[in-house]
Write a protein that holds these residues in place. Sequence first.
Motif, PDB file in Angstrom:
ATOM      1  N   VAL A 299       0.783  -1.112   0.197  1.00 52.97           N
ATOM      2  CA  VAL A 299      -0.015   0.152   0.084  1.00 52.97           C
ATOM      3  C   VAL A 299       0.652   1.252   0.170  1.00 52.97           C
ATOM      4  O   VAL A 299       1.835   1.232   0.519  1.00 52.97           O
ATOM      5  CB  VAL A 299      -0.953   0.007   1.082  1.00 52.97           C
ATOM      6  CG1 VAL A 299      -1.969  -1.250   1.167  1.00 52.97           C
ATOM      7  CG2 VAL A 299      -0.023  -0.161   2.247  1.00 52.97           C
ATOM      8  N   GLU A 300       0.412   2.132  -0.595  1.00 49.42           N
ATOM      9  CA  GLU A 300       0.776   3.688  -0.645  1.00 49.42           C
ATOM     10  C   GLU A 300       0.062   4.865   0.137  1.00 49.42           C
ATOM     11  O   GLU A 300      -1.432   4.304  -0.178  1.00 49.42           O
ATOM     12  CB  GLU A 300       1.384   4.055  -1.849  1.00 49.42           C
ATOM     13  CG  GLU A 300       2.633   3.215  -2.392  1.00 49.42           C
ATOM     14  CD  GLU A 300       3.230   3.578  -3.710  1.00 49.42           C
ATOM     15  OE1 GLU A 300       2.589   4.568  -4.346  1.00 49.42           O
ATOM     16  OE2 GLU A 300       4.106   2.941  -4.343  1.00 49.42           O
ATOM     17  N   ARG A 301       0.467   5.655   0.803  1.00 50.52           N
ATOM     18  CA  ARG A 301      -0.237   6.557   1.473  1.00 50.52           C
ATOM     19  C   ARG A 301      -1.571   5.969   2.275  1.00 50.52           C
ATOM     20  O   ARG A 301      -2.600   6.549   2.232  1.00 50.52           O
ATOM     21  CB  ARG A 301      -0.879   7.728   0.309  1.00 50.52           C
ATOM     22  CG  ARG A 301       0.204   8.274  -0.615  1.00 50.52           C
ATOM     23  CD  ARG A 301      -0.656   9.456  -1.524  1.00 50.52           C
ATOM     24  NE  ARG A 301      -1.235   8.942  -2.329  1.00 50.52           N
ATOM     25  CZ  ARG A 301      -0.624   8.375  -3.538  1.00 50.52           C
ATOM     26  NH1 ARG A 301       0.666   8.376  -3.826  1.00 50.52           N
ATOM     27  NH2 ARG A 301      -1.648   7.851  -4.773  1.00 50.52           N
ATOM     28  N   PHE A 302      -1.205   4.831   3.008  1.00 49.79           N
ATOM     29  CA  PHE A 302      -2.230   4.048   3.770  1.00 49.79           C
ATOM     30  C   PHE A 302      -1.486   3.647   4.760  1.00 49.79           C
ATOM     31  O   PHE A 302      -0.453   3.071   4.612  1.00 49.79           O
ATOM     32  CB  PHE A 302      -2.814   3.068   2.814  1.00 49.79           C
ATOM     33  CG  PHE A 302      -3.986   2.645   3.575  1.00 49.79           C
ATOM     34  CD1 PHE A 302      -5.298   3.326   3.513  1.00 49.79           C
ATOM     35  CD2 PHE A 302      -3.889   1.364   3.847  1.00 49.79           C
ATOM     36  CE1 PHE A 302      -6.303   2.639   4.187  1.00 49.79           C
ATOM     37  CE2 PHE A 302      -4.941   0.578   4.739  1.00 49.79           C
ATOM     38  CZ  PHE A 302      -6.194   1.218   4.588  1.00 49.79           C
TER      39      PHE A 302
ATOM     40  N   LEU B 142     -10.202   9.051   8.877  1.00 44.84           N
ATOM     41  CA  LEU B 142      -8.978   9.991   8.784  1.00 44.84           C
ATOM     42  C   LEU B 142      -8.150   9.542   7.688  1.00 44.84           C
ATOM     43  O   LEU B 142      -8.367   8.274   7.237  1.00 44.84           O
ATOM     44  CB  LEU B 142      -8.359   9.749  10.041  1.00 44.84           C
ATOM     45  CG  LEU B 142      -8.764  10.189  11.398  1.00 44.84           C
ATOM     46  CD1 LEU B 142      -7.564   9.953  12.581  1.00 44.84           C
ATOM     47  CD2 LEU B 142      -9.506  11.375  11.524  1.00 44.84           C
ATOM     48  N   PRO B 143      -7.646  10.578   6.900  1.00 43.33           N
ATOM     49  CA  PRO B 143      -6.833  10.480   5.805  1.00 43.33           C
ATOM     50  C   PRO B 143      -5.858   9.176   5.727  1.00 43.33           C
ATOM     51  O   PRO B 143      -5.099   9.323   6.747  1.00 43.33           O
ATOM     52  CB  PRO B 143      -6.375  11.776   5.412  1.00 43.33           C
ATOM     53  CG  PRO B 143      -7.016  12.810   6.107  1.00 43.33           C
ATOM     54  CD  PRO B 143      -7.523  12.036   7.540  1.00 43.33           C
ATOM     55  N   GLY B 144      -5.749   8.328   4.836  1.00 40.11           N
ATOM     56  CA  GLY B 144      -4.965   7.446   4.656  1.00 40.11           C
ATOM     57  C   GLY B 144      -4.779   6.413   5.819  1.00 40.11           C
ATOM     58  O   GLY B 144      -3.827   5.693   5.901  1.00 40.11           O
ATOM     59  N   ARG B 145      -5.970   6.238   6.605  1.00 42.79           N
ATOM     60  CA  ARG B 145      -5.819   5.241   7.523  1.00 42.79           C
ATOM     61  C   ARG B 145      -7.180   4.037   7.375  1.00 42.79           C
ATOM     62  O   ARG B 145      -8.273   4.517   6.723  1.00 42.79           O
ATOM     63  CB  ARG B 145      -5.973   5.770   8.952  1.00 42.79           C
ATOM     64  CG  ARG B 145      -5.080   6.756   9.146  1.00 42.79           C
ATOM     65  CD  ARG B 145      -5.099   7.246  10.627  1.00 42.79           C
ATOM     66  NE  ARG B 145      -4.162   8.248  10.904  1.00 42.79           N
ATOM     67  CZ  ARG B 145      -4.152   8.652  12.136  1.00 42.79           C
ATOM     68  NH1 ARG B 145      -4.718   8.511  13.213  1.00 42.79           N
ATOM     69  NH2 ARG B 145      -3.047   9.840  12.228  1.00 42.79           N
ATOM     70  N   GLY B 146      -7.125   2.940   7.929  1.00 37.73           N
ATOM     71  CA  GLY B 146      -8.193   1.930   7.790  1.00 37.73           C
ATOM     72  C   GLY B 146      -7.762   0.625   7.753  1.00 37.73           C
ATOM     73  O   GLY B 146      -6.661   0.187   8.225  1.00 37.73           O
TER      74      GLY B 146
END
Length: 296
Positions: free
Chosen positions: A91-94, A106-110
């Motif tokens: 993954v990238e940006r995550f 929240l951005p880029g999380r999960g």
Amino acid sequence: MTHPRGAAAPFFSLVLVLAAALSLAGCGGRATTHHKPGTTHEEAGGSSGTLLPARDESGHRLREVPAATAPTVRVEVRPDSEGGWNVHLTVERFRFTPDSTGGAALPGRGHARLLADGRETARLYGAWGYVPPGVRTLTVRLHADDHTAWAVAGAPVQATVRLDGTPAASAPPTPLPSATGTATTAPPTPLPSATGTATTAPPTPLPSDTGRTVTLTITGKTVQPPPDRIELKKGERLTLRVTGDRADTLHVHGYDRELPLSPGVPATLTLTADRTGLFEVETHDSGLLLTQLVVR
């Protein structure tokens, strides 16, 4: 009946305390949206991106984000010796955040969800997973902590791979309604070869008289070959030759071996695999997973 002088003061203070407690409890005493300590109420409301009316096959709303900042996922599969497939995500940006699942988007999380032949079967809270035998098509989709699916241009952020050796393009894609109601599909990612091994997966190093040698190159946040599992027999020697573009420290977990890395200078670490199990090899400062050692 008279009250002692000053008796009204404690009663007035009690009223103020109760009023403050009620105001903190929220309007009507209802609980606020769940969120981790330190986040704002705006973050707790999951205001990242744009919530679309479209839903995926499992009924999750899509959360639109710009392509430039959206997370990406790539999936690699390899047959397991006991049947089924081992799945590895890049993954990238995550970032996987199992501790805040059910909270704000929240951005880029999960987390990731696995869809086997179009049916949601499991969640992943890390880079590795497993798919049982009999599955023909695997889709990996990225979700926010509030269970909405991250999306770009009305399509979920996902990767699809066929597990029977035929191109994924030959399988009819499952269209998802976009925000405007038109069907959209996510682009395919690297496919497994005819033997069932992902074409992007690096070959397993071959043993020699002096053991195995694995060469790794780090450029920014990219590792070549991509992170994979190296299978070793107990007692086998392994040499890691690593070249990075920045100063860092390589660490072999479980063996507590470290190796300083200097920009552009190849560094070598040799160890004897005398402990069985699964051990990660990563960099300390950048936090990159370089490979995993499976010692049996």
